[in-house]
Design a protein around this motif. Structure first.
Motif, PDB file in Angstrom:
ATOM      1  N   GLU A  21     -56.032 -24.755 -14.560  1.00 42.91           N
ATOM      2  CA  GLU A  21     -57.608 -24.689 -15.214  1.00 42.91           C
ATOM      3  C   GLU A  21     -57.973 -23.235 -15.415  1.00 42.91           C
ATOM      4  O   GLU A  21     -58.235 -22.783 -16.680  1.00 42.91           O
ATOM      5  CB  GLU A  21     -58.544 -25.309 -14.310  1.00 42.91           C
ATOM      6  CG  GLU A  21     -58.522 -26.753 -14.139  1.00 42.91           C
ATOM      7  CD  GLU A  21     -59.442 -27.635 -13.583  1.00 42.91           C
ATOM      8  OE1 GLU A  21     -60.780 -27.268 -13.601  1.00 42.91           O
ATOM      9  OE2 GLU A  21     -59.295 -28.659 -12.903  1.00 42.91           O
ATOM     10  N   LEU A  22     -58.169 -22.255 -14.640  1.00 36.69           N
ATOM     11  CA  LEU A  22     -58.630 -21.092 -14.674  1.00 36.69           C
ATOM     12  C   LEU A  22     -57.838 -20.206 -13.778  1.00 36.69           C
ATOM     13  O   LEU A  22     -58.219 -20.234 -12.559  1.00 36.69           O
ATOM     14  CB  LEU A  22     -60.161 -20.903 -14.565  1.00 36.69           C
ATOM     15  CG  LEU A  22     -60.787 -19.421 -14.978  1.00 36.69           C
ATOM     16  CD1 LEU A  22     -60.723 -19.311 -16.454  1.00 36.69           C
ATOM     17  CD2 LEU A  22     -62.047 -19.773 -14.663  1.00 36.69           C
ATOM     18  N   ASP A  23     -56.851 -19.400 -14.140  1.00 39.31           N
ATOM     19  CA  ASP A  23     -56.169 -18.601 -13.380  1.00 39.31           C
ATOM     20  C   ASP A  23     -57.087 -17.250 -12.768  1.00 39.31           C
ATOM     21  O   ASP A  23     -58.335 -17.151 -13.203  1.00 39.31           O
ATOM     22  CB  ASP A  23     -54.995 -17.923 -14.016  1.00 39.31           C
ATOM     23  CG  ASP A  23     -55.341 -16.945 -15.105  1.00 39.31           C
ATOM     24  OD1 ASP A  23     -56.431 -16.661 -15.205  1.00 39.31           O
ATOM     25  OD2 ASP A  23     -54.081 -16.767 -15.674  1.00 39.31           O
ATOM     26  N   GLY A  24     -56.502 -16.608 -11.807  1.00 42.33           N
ATOM     27  CA  GLY A  24     -57.049 -15.564 -11.093  1.00 42.33           C
ATOM     28  C   GLY A  24     -57.292 -14.449 -11.960  1.00 42.33           C
ATOM     29  O   GLY A  24     -58.596 -13.553 -11.692  1.00 42.33           O
ATOM     30  N   TYR A  25     -56.531 -13.841 -12.980  1.00 43.71           N
ATOM     31  CA  TYR A  25     -57.109 -12.788 -14.189  1.00 43.71           C
ATOM     32  C   TYR A  25     -58.192 -13.125 -14.784  1.00 43.71           C
ATOM     33  O   TYR A  25     -59.274 -12.174 -14.722  1.00 43.71           O
ATOM     34  CB  TYR A  25     -55.992 -12.647 -15.022  1.00 43.71           C
ATOM     35  CG  TYR A  25     -54.562 -12.168 -14.498  1.00 43.71           C
ATOM     36  CD1 TYR A  25     -54.455 -11.023 -13.351  1.00 43.71           C
ATOM     37  CD2 TYR A  25     -53.463 -12.849 -14.818  1.00 43.71           C
ATOM     38  CE1 TYR A  25     -53.424 -10.747 -13.271  1.00 43.71           C
ATOM     39  CE2 TYR A  25     -52.077 -12.310 -14.358  1.00 43.71           C
ATOM     40  CZ  TYR A  25     -52.143 -11.258 -13.491  1.00 43.71           C
ATOM     41  OH  TYR A  25     -50.865 -10.946 -13.143  1.00 43.71           O
ATOM     42  N   ASP A  26     -58.337 -14.303 -15.401  1.00 41.38           N
ATOM     43  CA  ASP A  26     -59.585 -14.883 -16.102  1.00 41.38           C
ATOM     44  C   ASP A  26     -60.736 -14.912 -15.116  1.00 41.38           C
ATOM     45  O   ASP A  26     -62.113 -14.492 -15.423  1.00 41.38           O
ATOM     46  CB  ASP A  26     -59.432 -15.867 -16.935  1.00 41.38           C
ATOM     47  CG  ASP A  26     -58.365 -15.772 -17.861  1.00 41.38           C
ATOM     48  OD1 ASP A  26     -58.235 -14.827 -18.552  1.00 41.38           O
ATOM     49  OD2 ASP A  26     -57.835 -16.867 -18.439  1.00 41.38           O
ATOM     50  N   THR A  27     -60.550 -15.440 -14.030  1.00 39.15           N
ATOM     51  CA  THR A  27     -61.847 -15.382 -13.071  1.00 39.15           C
ATOM     52  C   THR A  27     -62.158 -14.316 -12.582  1.00 39.15           C
ATOM     53  O   THR A  27     -63.586 -13.979 -12.650  1.00 39.15           O
ATOM     54  CB  THR A  27     -61.237 -16.417 -11.779  1.00 39.15           C
ATOM     55  OG1 THR A  27     -60.702 -17.575 -12.003  1.00 39.15           O
ATOM     56  CG2 THR A  27     -62.394 -16.662 -10.772  1.00 39.15           C
ATOM     57  N   MET A  28     -61.244 -13.405 -12.477  1.00 36.13           N
ATOM     58  CA  MET A  28     -61.889 -11.945 -11.818  1.00 36.13           C
ATOM     59  C   MET A  28     -62.618 -11.050 -13.017  1.00 36.13           C
ATOM     60  O   MET A  28     -63.712 -10.621 -12.788  1.00 36.13           O
ATOM     61  CB  MET A  28     -60.839 -11.109 -11.400  1.00 36.13           C
ATOM     62  CG  MET A  28     -60.231 -11.772 -10.142  1.00 36.13           C
ATOM     63  SD  MET A  28     -58.811 -10.453  -9.331  1.00 36.13           S
ATOM     64  CE  MET A  28     -57.523 -10.769 -10.390  1.00 36.13           C
ATOM     65  N   VAL A  39     -64.765 -18.743   6.909  1.00 34.76           N
ATOM     66  CA  VAL A  39     -63.819 -18.896   5.907  1.00 34.76           C
ATOM     67  C   VAL A  39     -64.378 -20.196   5.154  1.00 34.76           C
ATOM     68  O   VAL A  39     -64.843 -21.393   5.546  1.00 34.76           O
ATOM     69  CB  VAL A  39     -62.495 -19.090   6.202  1.00 34.76           C
ATOM     70  CG1 VAL A  39     -61.633 -19.650   5.215  1.00 34.76           C
ATOM     71  CG2 VAL A  39     -61.927 -18.196   7.058  1.00 34.76           C
ATOM     72  N   ASP A  40     -64.609 -20.026   3.792  1.00 39.06           N
ATOM     73  CA  ASP A  40     -64.734 -21.132   2.564  1.00 39.06           C
ATOM     74  C   ASP A  40     -63.463 -20.955   1.818  1.00 39.06           C
ATOM     75  O   ASP A  40     -62.824 -19.962   1.598  1.00 39.06           O
ATOM     76  CB  ASP A  40     -65.959 -20.759   1.909  1.00 39.06           C
ATOM     77  CG  ASP A  40     -67.191 -20.967   2.890  1.00 39.06           C
ATOM     78  OD1 ASP A  40     -67.325 -21.843   3.414  1.00 39.06           O
ATOM     79  OD2 ASP A  40     -67.856 -19.814   2.853  1.00 39.06           O
ATOM     80  N   SER A  41     -63.178 -22.278   1.215  1.00 39.95           N
ATOM     81  CA  SER A  41     -62.106 -22.399   0.205  1.00 39.95           C
ATOM     82  C   SER A  41     -62.174 -23.166  -1.098  1.00 39.95           C
ATOM     83  O   SER A  41     -63.214 -24.196  -0.844  1.00 39.95           O
ATOM     84  CB  SER A  41     -60.725 -22.818   0.904  1.00 39.95           C
ATOM     85  OG  SER A  41     -61.078 -24.003   1.366  1.00 39.95           O
ATOM     86  N   VAL A  42     -61.620 -22.733  -2.061  1.00 41.07           N
ATOM     87  CA  VAL A  42     -61.688 -23.520  -3.494  1.00 41.07           C
ATOM     88  C   VAL A  42     -60.446 -23.575  -3.908  1.00 41.07           C
ATOM     89  O   VAL A  42     -59.619 -22.974  -3.599  1.00 41.07           O
ATOM     90  CB  VAL A  42     -62.910 -23.103  -4.439  1.00 41.07           C
ATOM     91  CG1 VAL A  42     -64.074 -23.201  -3.849  1.00 41.07           C
ATOM     92  CG2 VAL A  42     -62.487 -21.639  -4.465  1.00 41.07           C
ATOM     93  N   ARG A  43     -60.213 -24.531  -4.803  1.00 40.81           N
ATOM     94  CA  ARG A  43     -58.787 -24.750  -5.287  1.00 40.81           C
ATOM     95  C   ARG A  43     -58.380 -24.148  -6.589  1.00 40.81           C
ATOM     96  O   ARG A  43     -57.396 -24.228  -6.938  1.00 40.81           O
ATOM     97  CB  ARG A  43     -58.759 -26.368  -5.544  1.00 40.81           C
ATOM     98  CG  ARG A  43     -59.082 -27.131  -4.248  1.00 40.81           C
ATOM     99  CD  ARG A  43     -58.117 -26.649  -3.232  1.00 40.81           C
ATOM    100  NE  ARG A  43     -58.182 -27.513  -2.012  1.00 40.81           N
ATOM    101  CZ  ARG A  43     -58.980 -27.210  -1.028  1.00 40.81           C
ATOM    102  NH1 ARG A  43     -59.714 -26.026  -0.963  1.00 40.81           N
ATOM    103  NH2 ARG A  43     -59.020 -27.986   0.192  1.00 40.81           N
ATOM    104  N   ASN A  44     -59.457 -23.611  -7.400  1.00 40.27           N
ATOM    105  CA  ASN A  44     -59.131 -23.030  -8.628  1.00 40.27           C
ATOM    106  C   ASN A  44     -60.246 -22.076  -9.105  1.00 40.27           C
ATOM    107  O   ASN A  44     -61.333 -21.910  -8.283  1.00 40.27           O
ATOM    108  CB  ASN A  44     -58.947 -23.853  -9.884  1.00 40.27           C
ATOM    109  CG  ASN A  44     -60.087 -24.969  -9.991  1.00 40.27           C
ATOM    110  OD1 ASN A  44     -61.039 -24.451 -10.219  1.00 40.27           O
ATOM    111  ND2 ASN A  44     -59.564 -26.141  -9.910  1.00 40.27           N
ATOM    112  N   GLY A  45     -60.025 -21.082 -10.047  1.00 38.82           N
ATOM    113  CA  GLY A  45     -61.071 -20.315 -10.615  1.00 38.82           C
ATOM    114  C   GLY A  45     -62.322 -20.991 -10.967  1.00 38.82           C
ATOM    115  O   GLY A  45     -63.374 -20.376 -10.829  1.00 38.82           O
ATOM    116  N   ARG A  46     -62.124 -22.132 -11.584  1.00 41.04           N
ATOM    117  CA  ARG A  46     -63.617 -22.804 -12.155  1.00 41.04           C
ATOM    118  C   ARG A  46     -64.488 -22.995 -10.869  1.00 41.04           C
ATOM    119  O   ARG A  46     -65.738 -22.680 -10.828  1.00 41.04           O
ATOM    120  CB  ARG A  46     -63.061 -24.046 -12.703  1.00 41.04           C
ATOM    121  CG  ARG A  46     -64.279 -24.902 -13.294  1.00 41.04           C
ATOM    122  CD  ARG A  46     -64.600 -23.927 -14.727  1.00 41.04           C
ATOM    123  NE  ARG A  46     -63.460 -24.188 -15.468  1.00 41.04           N
ATOM    124  CZ  ARG A  46     -63.568 -23.017 -16.646  1.00 41.04           C
ATOM    125  NH1 ARG A  46     -64.424 -22.498 -17.032  1.00 41.04           N
ATOM    126  NH2 ARG A  46     -62.484 -23.378 -17.483  1.00 41.04           N
TER     127      ARG A  46
END
Length: 907
Positions: free
Chosen positions: A841-848, A811-818
């Protein structure tokens, strides 16, 4: 230099020759058109050859891609196959359209389409499905039997024939165009030679003809001038050109002059005959007799208005009959056709006179052929009316004569009437002078009385002035109140807008509150479930019980959130209803599987009975229907300590009101032997956040939203819910729903009150308990799989890391889309991404969207969101998510989804 007419005409024919030369130029243009047609033919042939090659390539690409996929099993080999299968038929259609009018080539094309479709159906798709299903035996059999190999060969051979035929067709068309071009050039030269000779010949003849006609016209005009006022001579017309127009116009002028002379002479004779007449009766008789003679009228009548203010025209004279036989004695203006003609001051000419009075002759009675009614005007008023009937016809010249002669008659009639009136007034004035002396004395007496009345009127005037001032004051007050009402109306409209905005803010608040409540619930439920499993493995029963209490409380809170959201949607009118087929035949089994364990836990019998005449399918909203049944059964088991809970499905009897909604209804009654509800509380239990009493809340828990939601859902589906309960003995809730294949009719905006007869439920033996089984997901598929968690909530990251690591995953984890994008750019080796939607900063919709569209990442992305609105799943999938799970997470659902997509990656 002055040119003669013949020279001018000859010059015109020279211009004709120039036009012929221009025609030659046009034909030359046609030659160029033939060249353009040749170019188009070549271009079309090139397009056909290209399309044939394209069809050959598509056929070979599908064959190669199919074999490459069967050999390697890689999806990348199927891209040419899919592209060729998607596009070959478009090229075939275009080629078939280009071959229009050539049946032989179209037959070959139909053969190509048949063989390609056969190969796809018999070899392409079946062999690919065999490879997807890892059916090695089937693949070997496919290669051994060489399925549909001949289809490819036949297709390629037929396309080759089409290409050869197209080349032959091109050569034939080119030869035909060359032949047409030579014929046009030869025809052009011959046409030019013949046209020149004919033009010169006819120009000479036409010139002589025109000059001859002009000479005759000039001689005729000179003869007319020598006749001194008679117009019997006419110009002979022998041509059909501009000179003919001159002769026709001259003849028309002579005809018009002759008609005017006739009208003027007859009108002057009539006026001369009635000059000096003082009696209106004599004037009418003379005028009517002369007019009838000139127009050849058979019957006639003349009506005159004696008084300018009168609306009655009296008959003054008749022609060819006695006064009593012809016409009415008087005509009222505006009454009948004659009265309407007088009212509108227009001439009425009738040719359909079947109902008119018969004209008497010595041999019998004959109906008139035409009738004309002419009003006689003086100073824009109808002073008289002339009506004539004839056995012949009133020609245009007759009508013009009548219109002209009556134009001066109005003045004459008025003069006669004025003279008669003056004579009468003189007679009356003598009598009146004798009466004036007596009236003078009487007027003096009346003058004194009027003086007294004048003083009284003065007082009344002052009183009316005061009343008028009061009315003006009231008018100002009314205007002020109107302005106040306008201000109030504007305030109401502003308040309505604020109310709409408030409702919008309320819905948004509930959605955001749902997210905020679900986010901590996610970690509570996951950790409590893990804690319970760990405690069970370590035999720590007390910790296990604590964890189960936390998990149960979290689920109750989640249910409360869902209920509040449902009520909010209903209140705002935003709840979508989807009418679909619902299988009632499977409903008893579904209820048994879902609720038998509740009965087993409380030692309460659970029965489900479905009448045999109940239809297997109804049309309603499946999700809302199940939620109603779940809420009713949950309440039944919650409030029943011993005895039984029963479900009965039956067809209710319908009233006319229900039949107007639907002919097919379903009734479902849920009966329990629990605590029951007092009669005074029956209506209260369906209100939001209400239960029977406070003691019930403390003993059994709950928010009181379940029955309120059931009632609202039932009404939205066109039905209703009823309650029959006795305190201490139990309750029966019955839901009535119509089957609505096309939805609820528009004119039924409100639910219909339903009154049904509920059949007695028959008891059935206790059902066998269904044992629920859980599947452990810690299998080999998850070991060493690398998961990237993208979430801004530390609690969710901690909970997900622990549960995923327990199943052997990295498991790896990050805090936001950026941070997610940076991580993927540095290390692309990730098996699956768990993507939260609401992040800073960058939500899930834009990240995907960036991962899919810009970085072209194809690994599975599972969207995790605490927003549970209806459109959230569609928004996630559209943004690029592979799958979607709403928070709080169900671990069993999470690992089930992971197993599906990780297994797909392995394949």
């Amino acid at each position: 230099m002055k040119l003669k007419i013949r020279s001018k005409i000859t010059s015109g024919y020279i211009a004709l020759l120039l036009c012929l030369i221009a025609a030659v130029s046009i034909i030359g243009f046609q030659i160029n058109t033939l060249q353009t047609e040749r170019n188009t033919l070549m271009k079309t042939n090139a397009t056909v050859q290209t399309l044939i090659s394209s069809l050959e390539n598509y056929t070979l690409n599908m064959n190669r891609a199919q074999r490459g996929y069967i050999v390697t099993g890689k999806d990348s080999y199927l891209e040419p196959y899919r592209e060729a299968r998607a596009n070959w038929e478009d090229d075939w259609n275009e080629l078939h359209m280009l071959m229009e009018g050539r049946p032989a080539q179209q037959e070959y094309l139909k053969s190509v389409k048949l063989h390609i479709n056969r190969w796809i159906e018999d070899a392409g798709e079946p062999s690919i499905n065999l490879k997807r299903n890892n059916d090695t035996i089937g693949i070997k059999k496919f290669y051994r039997e060489e399925v549909s190999r001949s289809e490819i060969q036949t297709t390629m051979s037929t396309l080759s024939k089409i290409r050869d035929n197209e080349s032959t067709h091109l050569a034939t068309e080119a030869q035909r165009l060359d032949s047409d071009n030579n014929k046009i050039i030869m025809t052009l030269g011959l046409f030019l030679f013949v046209a020149s000779i004919v033009a010169v010949f006819f120009s000479s003849i036409i010139s002589k003809s025109i000059t001859r006609t002009i000479t005759r016209t000039t001689e005729a005009i000179r003869h007319i001038a020598q006749e001194k006022g008679t117009f019997t001579t006419r110009i002979p017309i022998t041509t059909n050109d501009e000179v003919r127009d001159l002769g026709v116009a001259t003849n028309d002028l002579l005809d018009d002059l002759e008609r005017r002379q006739w009208i003027q002479s007859n009108a002057a004779q009539i006026v001369k005959n009635y000059q000096g007449v003082d009696a209106i009766h004599q004037l009418a008789s003379i005028f009517l007799s002369q007019v009838a003679k000139v127009t050849r009228a058979t019957y006639g009548a003349l009506y005159v208005r004696n008084d300018n203010e009168s609306m009655i025209l009296e008959k003054q004279a008749t022609f060819a009959g006695s006064d009593k036989e012809i016409g009415r004695q008087e005509i009222k203006i505006g009454e009948g056709l004659a009265g309407q003609a007088a009212l509108e001051r227009r001439i009425i000419h009738l040719k359909e006179t079947d109902n008119y009075q018969l004209i008497s002759t010595s041999l019998g009675n004959v109906p008139p052929k035409e009738v004309i009614i002419i009003p006689i005007i003086f100073e824009q008023k109808t002073i008289a009316l002339l009506e004539l009937a004839t056995l012949n016809t009133f020609e245009k010249l007759d009508r013009i004569f009548l219109k002209d002669v009556v134009s001066s008659l109005g003045l004459t009639i008025n003069s006669v009437l004025t003279r008669m009136e003056v004579i009468q007034l003189l007679t009356e004035s003598r009598a009146m002078s004798e009466e004036l002396q007596a009236q003078t004395e009487e007027l003096q007496t009346q003058s004194e009385e009027m003086q007294t009345q004048s003083e009284e009127l003065q007082a009344q005037t002052e009183e009316l002035t005061n009343i008028n001032e009061q009315l003006e004051e009231r008018t100002r007050e009314a205007e002020e109140k109107t302005a106040e009402l306008e201000i109030t109306k504007a305030d109401l409209e502003r308040n309505a807008e604020e109310l709409i905005q408030s409702s919008k803010y309320k819905s948004e608040f509930l959605a955001n509150m749902s997210h905020e409540l679900r986010t901590p619930l996610n970690s509570i439920l996951i950790l409590s479930e893990m804690l319970a499993d760990n405690a069970k493995d370590a035999a720590q029963y007390e910790d296990e019980e604590f964890a189960r209490v936390i998990n149960s409380s979290g689920k109750d809170l989640l249910n409360l959130i869902n209920d509040i959201l449902d009520l909010s949607k209903i209140e705002a009118g935003k709840l979508d209803i989807l009418y679909e087929e619902v299988n009632i035949d499977e409903l008893p089994l579904y209820l048994k599987q879902s609720f038998t364990h509740f009965g087993n836990e409380k030692n309460v019998a659970f029965h489900v009975v479905k009448d045999t005449d109940v239809a297997d399918v109804i049309h309603t909203d499946h999700k809302r229907f199940q939620q109603i049944l779940k809420n009713l059964l949950s309440n039944a088991f919650k409030f029943t300590e011993h005895g039984s809970v029963s479900v009965h499905l039956f067809n209710p009897s319908l009233t006319k009101e229900q039949q107007a909604i639907s002919d097919h209804w379903l009734a479902v009654s849920v009966t329990d032997t629990g605590i029951g509800i007092p009669t005074s509380k029956h209506e209260l239990v369906f209100e939001s956040f209400q239960q029977a009493d406070g003691a019930t809340v403390r003993k059994y828990g709950g928010t009181g939203l379940g029955l309120s939601i059931c009632k609202e859902f039932a009404q939205l589906l066109g039905g209703s819910i009823t309650l029959d309960s006795v305190e201490g003995e139990g309750s029966t809730f019955t839901v009535y729903l119509p089957s609505l294949p096309t939805g609820l009719p528009e004119h039924f905006d409100k639910p219909v009150d339903l009154i049904f007869d509920v059949p007695t439920l028959e008891e059935t033996p206790d059902a066998m308990p269904i044992v629920e089984t859980t599947t452990k997901l810690a299998d080999e598929l998850f070991k060493n799989k690398r998961v990237l968690i993208v979430d801004d909530d530390e609690r969710n990251i901690f909970a997900l890391e622990k549960t995923l690591q327990q199943h052997g995953m990295i498991v790896d984890s990050v805090r936001n889309g950026r941070e997610c994008l940076n991580f993927i750019e540095q290390d692309r080796y990730v098996d699956v991404i768990l993507m939260d939607i609401m992040m800073p900063e960058l939500d899930g919709y834009d990240t995907m969207k960036i991962l899919r569209n810009d970085m072209h990442i194809e690994l599975p992305i599972i969207a995790l969101t605490a927003k549970a609105m209806k459109s959230d799943r569609e928004k996630c999938i559209a943004a690029g998510a592979t799958d979607y799970i709403s928070k709080p997470l169900n671990l069993e659902q999470l690992f089930s989804v992971l197993r599906v997509w990780l297994a797909t990656e392995v394949m």
